[in-house]
Design an enzyme around this catalytic site. Structure first.
Site, PDB file in Angstrom:
ATOM      1  N   CYS A   1       0.838  -1.195   0.000  1.00  0.00           N
ATOM      2  CA  CYS A   1       0.000   0.000   0.000  1.00  0.00           C
ATOM      3  C   CYS A   1       0.878   1.252   0.000  1.00  0.00           C
ATOM      4  CB  CYS A   1      -0.931  -0.020   1.213  1.00  0.00           C
ATOM      5  SG  CYS A   1      -2.143   1.319   1.217  1.00  0.00           S
ATOM      6  N   CYS A   2       1.898   1.294   0.871  1.00  0.00           N
ATOM      7  CA  CYS A   2       2.814   2.444   0.902  1.00  0.00           C
ATOM      8  C   CYS A   2       3.543   2.591  -0.432  1.00  0.00           C
ATOM      9  CB  CYS A   2       3.834   2.280   2.025  1.00  0.00           C
ATOM     10  SG  CYS A   2       3.213   2.620   3.685  1.00  0.00           S
TER      11      CYS A   2
ATOM     12  N   CYS B   1      -0.759   8.638   7.105  1.00  0.00           N
ATOM     13  CA  CYS B   1      -2.154   8.399   6.725  1.00  0.00           C
ATOM     14  C   CYS B   1      -3.013   8.207   7.978  1.00  0.00           C
ATOM     15  CB  CYS B   1      -2.257   7.173   5.836  1.00  0.00           C
ATOM     16  SG  CYS B   1      -1.466   7.393   4.228  1.00  0.00           S
TER      17      CYS B   1
ATOM     18  N   CYS C   1      -3.276   4.787   9.750  1.00  0.00           N
ATOM     19  CA  CYS C   1      -1.993   4.208  10.145  1.00  0.00           C
ATOM     20  C   CYS C   1      -1.233   5.094  11.132  1.00  0.00           C
ATOM     21  CB  CYS C   1      -1.130   3.963   8.912  1.00  0.00           C
ATOM     22  SG  CYS C   1      -1.878   2.832   7.733  1.00  0.00           S
TER      23      CYS C   1
ATOM     24  N   CYS D   1       8.313   3.271   5.147  1.00  0.00           N
ATOM     25  CA  CYS D   1       7.398   3.294   4.009  1.00  0.00           C
ATOM     26  C   CYS D   1       8.134   3.288   2.686  1.00  0.00           C
ATOM     27  CB  CYS D   1       6.466   4.508   4.086  1.00  0.00           C
ATOM     28  SG  CYS D   1       7.317   6.083   4.008  1.00  0.00           S
TER      29      CYS D   1
HETATM   30 FE1  SF4 Z   1      -1.417   2.782   2.945  1.00  0.00          FE
HETATM   31 FE2  SF4 Z   1      -1.188   3.184   5.597  1.00  0.00          FE
HETATM   32 FE3  SF4 Z   1       0.978   3.339   3.946  1.00  0.00          FE
HETATM   33 FE4  SF4 Z   1      -0.954   5.207   3.916  1.00  0.00          FE
HETATM   34  S1  SF4 Z   1       0.480   4.748   5.619  1.00  0.00           S
HETATM   35  S2  SF4 Z   1       0.036   4.309   2.163  1.00  0.00           S
HETATM   36  S3  SF4 Z   1      -2.819   3.943   4.225  1.00  0.00           S
HETATM   37  S4  SF4 Z   1      -0.269   1.530   4.440  1.00  0.00           S
END
Ligand code: SF4
Length: 247
Positions: A118-119, A201, A204, A229
């Site tokens: 996701c990141c 985010c 998170c 990330c």
């Molecule tokens: Fe995805 Fe969480 Fe990373 Fe944002 S911080 S990109 S929602 S995993």
């Protein structure tokens, strides 16, 4: 631009203030330079310096699509105050839509691998696309935040992305950051006053207790060594933060 040229840049910027480093960078690399702002406290300092000096440095932020309301609020306040256009980099629909369609909007909770995916899709890929046309980029990294402290310098070679990375606040303390923000009445994310020293985010990030590691509120369900990330890589190592008092 190559790793070999960085030595002369380091020599040229030795002992300069953050403002002077920004001015030097604009002259040295413009227009192929940009500032990556996460809208955090350090980044608000740099945005203010760029705006005050009317430096020809593009400012961009990565809007992952999952940012807290308060981050959008400080983005809007900054745009109004500084009169700057702040580019918003969004994840490519072709990258994120299949993942959300197949696995749901919160698929990042399923595993560490899914969280990193996701990141990667929401942050790393948009960043790489933006850096592709640049010779240098600017960040708000500070040396006292990083475990790999020796690697955070005002000017360094970013081997992962193949360009020069400039960290004008590398030598600054957290106190200096907050002194600057207050002295210049710079807008900052309201979450900082609610126990959020590090803001990412919304799903998170959570508040931390006084004295807790500043990254304790990021991906709190993961072990500390997994908390990254992928935005900042030095010599193949992901940069993480060290324990530092929260605001
Ligand atoms: Fe995805 Fe969480 Fe990373 Fe944002 S911080 S990109 S929602 S995993």
């Amino acid at each position: 631009m190559s790793r070999d040229t960085v030595g002369e840049f380091i020599a040229a910027t030795a002992g300069l203030s953050a403002e002077a480093i920004l001015a030097w960078a604009a002259k040295q690399f413009g227009p192929r330079i940009a500032f990556a702002s996460s809208l955090g406290a350090e980044d608000q300092v740099l945005t203010d310096m760029i705006a005050r000096a009317s430096l020809p440095i593009a400012v961009f932020t990565i809007d992952t699509g999952r940012l807290p309301r308060e981050t959008h609020d400080v983005l809007e306040a900054t745009r109004r105050r500084c009169g700057l256009e702040i580019e918003a980099l969004l994840p490519a629909a072709a990258d994120i839509e299949p993942l959300v369609s197949r696995h749901g909007p919160d698929f990042f909770l399923h595993s560490v691998e899914d969280r990193k995916l996701c990141c990667h899709v929401r942050k790393v890929l948009p960043l790489r696309r933006r850096l592709a046309g640049l010779d240098a980029w600017i960040t708000g990294l500070r040396r006292e935040q990083a475990l790999t402290r020796a690697d955070v310098a005002p000017v360094q070679w970013d081997a992962a992305n193949g360009l020069v990375k400039i960290n004008p606040l590398a030598d600054w303390t957290r106190q200096q950051v907050w002194d600057y923000l207050h002295a210049h009445d710079v807008p900052y994310n309201a979450l900082h006053d609610r126990g959020y020293p590090s803001i990412g985010c919304a799903p998170c990030t959570r508040a931390v207790a006084p004295g807790e590691d500043i990254r304790a509120g990021r991906w709190w369900w993961e072990r500390p060594e997994q908390k990254e990330c992928g935005l900042h890589v030095v010599d193949g190592k992901l940069m993480r933060t060290r324990k530092e008092p929260s605001k």
